[in-house]
Structures are given as C-alpha cells and as structure tokens.
Design a protein around this motif. Structure first.
Motif, PDB file in Angstrom:
ATOM      1  N   THR A 154       9.642  17.676  78.098  1.00  0.00           N
ATOM      2  CA  THR A 154      10.616  18.740  78.249  1.00  0.00           C
ATOM      3  C   THR A 154      12.100  18.220  78.380  1.00  0.00           C
ATOM      4  OG1 THR A 154       9.131  20.182  79.479  1.00  0.00           O
ATOM      5  CG2 THR A 154      11.334  20.601  79.979  1.00  0.00           C
TER       6      THR A 154
ATOM      7  N   SER B  31      10.520   9.119  75.490  1.00  0.00           N
ATOM      8  CA  SER B  31      12.063   8.925  75.805  1.00  0.00           C
ATOM      9  C   SER B  31      12.502   7.554  75.789  1.00  0.00           C
ATOM     10  CB  SER B  31      12.313   9.275  77.442  1.00  0.00           C
ATOM     11  OG  SER B  31      11.115   8.755  78.031  1.00  0.00           O
TER      12      SER B  31
ATOM     13  N   ARG C 146      13.484  17.488  74.930  1.00  0.00           N
ATOM     14  CA  ARG C 146      13.332  18.479  73.917  1.00  0.00           C
ATOM     15  C   ARG C 146      14.954  18.690  73.430  1.00  0.00           C
ATOM     16  NH1 ARG C 146      10.334  23.389  72.710  1.00  0.00           N
ATOM     17  NH2 ARG C 146      12.131  24.359  73.009  1.00  0.00           N
ATOM     18  N   ASP C 147      15.683  18.684  74.165  1.00  0.00           N
ATOM     19  CA  ASP C 147      17.186  18.727  73.846  1.00  0.00           C
ATOM     20  C   ASP C 147      17.832  17.995  74.950  1.00  0.00           C
ATOM     21  OD1 ASP C 147      19.814  19.377  73.557  1.00  0.00           O
ATOM     22  OD2 ASP C 147      19.799  21.810  73.386  1.00  0.00           O
ATOM     23  N   ALA C 148      18.152  16.729  74.479  1.00  0.00           N
ATOM     24  CA  ALA C 148      18.288  15.589  75.332  1.00  0.00           C
ATOM     25  C   ALA C 148      19.757  15.925  76.236  1.00  0.00           C
ATOM     26  CB  ALA C 148      18.158  14.211  74.654  1.00  0.00           C
ATOM     27  N   ALA C 149      20.483  16.254  75.279  1.00  0.00           N
ATOM     28  CA  ALA C 149      21.934  16.280  75.832  1.00  0.00           C
ATOM     29  C   ALA C 149      22.194  17.441  76.717  1.00  0.00           C
ATOM     30  CB  ALA C 149      23.016  16.503  74.697  1.00  0.00           C
ATOM     31  N   ALA C 150      21.364  18.716  76.495  1.00  0.00           N
ATOM     32  CA  ALA C 150      21.490  19.736  77.242  1.00  0.00           C
ATOM     33  C   ALA C 150      20.808  19.508  78.570  1.00  0.00           C
ATOM     34  CB  ALA C 150      20.734  20.977  76.532  1.00  0.00           C
ATOM     35  N   SER C 151      19.668  18.841  78.567  1.00  0.00           N
ATOM     36  CA  SER C 151      18.828  18.429  79.514  1.00  0.00           C
ATOM     37  C   SER C 151      19.663  17.856  80.637  1.00  0.00           C
ATOM     38  CB  SER C 151      17.579  17.806  79.068  1.00  0.00           C
ATOM     39  OG  SER C 151      16.551  18.606  78.532  1.00  0.00           O
TER      40      SER C 151
ATOM     41  N   GLY D 266      14.890  25.664  80.390  1.00  0.00           N
ATOM     42  CA  GLY D 266      15.990  26.146  79.313  1.00  0.00           C
ATOM     43  C   GLY D 266      16.587  27.325  79.682  1.00  0.00           C
TER      44      GLY D 266
ATOM     45  N   TYR E 120      18.156   6.664  77.353  1.00  0.00           N
ATOM     46  CA  TYR E 120      18.155   8.242  77.831  1.00  0.00           C
ATOM     47  C   TYR E 120      17.730   7.997  79.242  1.00  0.00           C
ATOM     48  CZ  TYR E 120      17.357  13.189  78.311  1.00  0.00           C
ATOM     49  OH  TYR E 120      17.134  14.259  78.732  1.00  0.00           O
TER      50      TYR E 120
ATOM     51  N   THR F 192       8.969  24.319  80.224  1.00  0.00           N
ATOM     52  CA  THR F 192      10.044  24.126  79.285  1.00  0.00           C
ATOM     53  C   THR F 192      11.144  25.416  79.238  1.00  0.00           C
ATOM     54  OG1 THR F 192       8.743  22.828  77.960  1.00  0.00           O
ATOM     55  CG2 THR F 192      10.477  23.600  76.726  1.00  0.00           C
TER      56      THR F 192
END
Ligand code: C2E
Ligand code: CA
Ligand code: CA
Ligand code: CA
Length: 282
Positions: A157, A189, A160-165, A127, A193, A123
């Motif tokens: 992982t 999920s 965790r921050d779906a948009a950033a991932s 990030g 997504y 993770t």
C-alpha cells in the motif's frame, strides 16, 4: 439458461453461478452489517517474550454474522475493499479501537507504559482524502493521545503511489501517531524510500517466520531486515510466531517484539483484559 422477465430484465439469478450469488448475498449483508452493529474487534498482543510486558496490541476485525457465525477478515475485507464499503467499516474500526484504548488508559492510570493500539488501514482507506482528518477527529473525540495509536499499512500500500503516501504518512507522523509498515518483505520498497518514511515499526511478514528454523534463506532475510531496521532505528516486530524455537531464533536475531499464537491469539476484549491487563478493569 437466460430467461427474460416481464420488463425485459434478465433473471440473472438463474444463470448466475452459485459462487457469484454467494458473493452478492455476502455484499448485501455486508452493507447492513455496520448499521446492525455486527462487527467486533479482537486484540492480539505484541510482546518481547511470552509473559513479558505489553509492547502493543493489534485490533483485528471480525464479523459476527447472524447465520454464518464469526466471519474472518480474509472473507470480507477484499470484498469490502473492492466495493468501497471498507471506508465506513475502517472508520468504525478506528473509532472502536480508540474508544477501547482510551477506556483502558483511563481505567488504569498505571497503564502509563508506552504500549499503543494498532489499527490496520487498507489501500482504499489509505487513499481516502478524508483519512487524516478522520484520524484527528477520532483521537480528539476519545481524548486519546496520538502516540497511543499505531496505524499499520502494508508495504505494498505504501508503495502504490510513493510520493502521495509519503505526504500522508508525514501528516500522520506530525500529528504524533505511530506508523508501522506491515507485511514487510513482500513488497518492493527501495531503501531510499524506506529511509524517508516516518515509520516507527517494521513488521516482518509471517511468510518469513514460518520455516525460519529449516530455511536458511528465510533466516538470512529476517536477519537482513533486522539489520536494516536497526540502522533506520525502527522497532522490529515479527509476525506469526507459533513455536518457542521461532521465538528463540527471532529474539537472537534482534527482533524487538513478537506477535503470534505462541504469545497470544487475537481475543475478545474481556479476555484480553483478563490475560494482559490484569489490574481489574472492566
Ligand atoms: P495482518 O494485518 O497481517 O494481521 C495478522 C493476521 O495474522 C491476523 O489474521 C492474525 O490473526 C494472524 N495471526 C497472528 N498470529 C498468527 C500465528 O501465529 N499464526 C498464524 N497462522 N496466523 C497468525 P486475521 O485476523 O484473520 O486478519 C487477516 C488480515 O485481514 C490482516 O492481516 C489484515 O490485513 C486484515 N484485517 C484484519 N482486521 C482488519 C481491519 O480492521 N481493517 C483492515 N483494513 N484490514 C484488516
Ligand atoms: Ca496488521
Ligand atoms: Ca501483517
Ligand atoms: Ca498478512
């Protein structure tokens, strides 16, 4: 009992429990392990069937500790993740796996088949803002084609921050690197997504494979994941395959590749070459 030292510092060693002291010692050793060259990678095959052609291999880190012997990742990755040490360790893993894969590719031009080397990203690594450039630089340094690298990130992982991932995965995908969603089925999920993720591979968590033959719910879940993966045109890999019954069942359900002790345990590179790349490379 707490004792105050001459400078007023607490002699915490005496009051700390054995477990905490053990962790502190481990952390101290872990910080030095990289510069001492104590990490090694073992490789585990992904195959459609035992003895079949190689579809991939996963690099798994081990710590050759000078006194503790071979320490397994479950015993130091969580600690490395909590303390940030995972970032340099992960960079070493990526570099070593790519170096090894580039060597295997150049040692045997007949290795033109499509298999790729898989590296796990934790993770914190995922990030880390330097990740994409680190991957690009590592591939370039070893002259490795991006499609020869698969990055495995867990479903948790990725969520965790779906948009950033999604943005990071799209960058890696644009580079030509393969993405695998690891431990699939253990996270949350959404289908929407998942549909947007530029993934090439879904890895069904070992937890669903273990009692597959005896647990009709597990069988139904695996079958649903396979159907989902086929709809989204993802390669489905089942993890933790230990018996030929599981193998038969998973193959019948439509899994594309299997990974597990039945097909091959994680092993040192020399043994991996001997077993799975038997064309006489060093
Ligand atoms: P994972 O990514 O889910 O890796 C699969 C784990 O299942 C490996 O454990 C592998 O040895 C084990 N396994 C494979 N086949 C079987 C089987 O048939 N039965 C059973 N019971 N187990 C099987 P390992 O090598 O101990 O790694 C554990 C976890 O540590 C990995 O789970 C991964 O999350 C993490 N890890 C390993 N290497 C790295 C690394 O280089 N970087 C990062 N960030 N994490 C790593
Ligand atoms: Ca994995
Ligand atoms: Ca996994
Ligand atoms: Ca796992």
């Amino acid at each position: 009992a707490k004792a105050l030292g001459r400078n007023g510092y607490c002699f915490f060693e005496t009051s700390m429990n054995a477990d905490a002291r053990e962790q502190l010692q481990l952390l101290h050793d872990l910080r030095l392990a990289l510069s001492r060259g104590e990490f090694v990678l073992h490789y585990q095959p992904k195959l459609a069937a035992p003895g079949g052609p190689l579809l991939g291999a996963e690099a798994l880190v081990r710590w050759a500790h000078p006194t503790r012997g071979l320490v397994m990742p479950d015993q130091f990755i969580p600690l490395a993740e909590r303390t940030g040490t995972i970032v340099p360790i992960g960079e070493w893993v990526l570099d070593e796996a790519c170096r090894q894969m580039a060597q295997w590719c150049s040692a045997d031009p007949a290795l033109a088949s499509d298999w790729s080397i898989a590296v796990n990203l934790s993770t914190l690594q995922f990030g880390n803002p330097g990740l994409v450039e680190c991957v690009r630089g590592t591939l370039a340094r070893h002259g490795l084609e991006p499609r020869r690298l698969t990055l495995e990130i867990t479903e948790t992982t990725a969520m965790r921050d779906a948009a950033a991932s999604l943005a990071i995965l799209q960058e890696l995908h644009a580079m030509g690197v393969r993405i695998a969603i690891d431990d699939f089925g253990t996270g949350y999920s959404s289908l929407l997504y998942l549909k947007r993720l530029p993934a090439a591979e879904l890895k069904i968590d070992r937890g669903f494979v273990r009692d597959l033959e005896h647990d009709s719910e597990d069988a139904a879940i695996v079958s649903a994941i396979v159907a989902l993966g086929q709809t989204l045109k993802l390669n489905i890999v089942a993890e933790g395959v230990e018996t030929s019954e599981q193998q038969a069942f998973l193959t019948q359900l439509g899994c594309d590749a299997l990974q597990g002790y039945l097909l091959g345990r994680p092993m040192p590179p020399a043994q991996f070459v001997e077993t799975f790349l038997p064309t006489g490379m060093s």
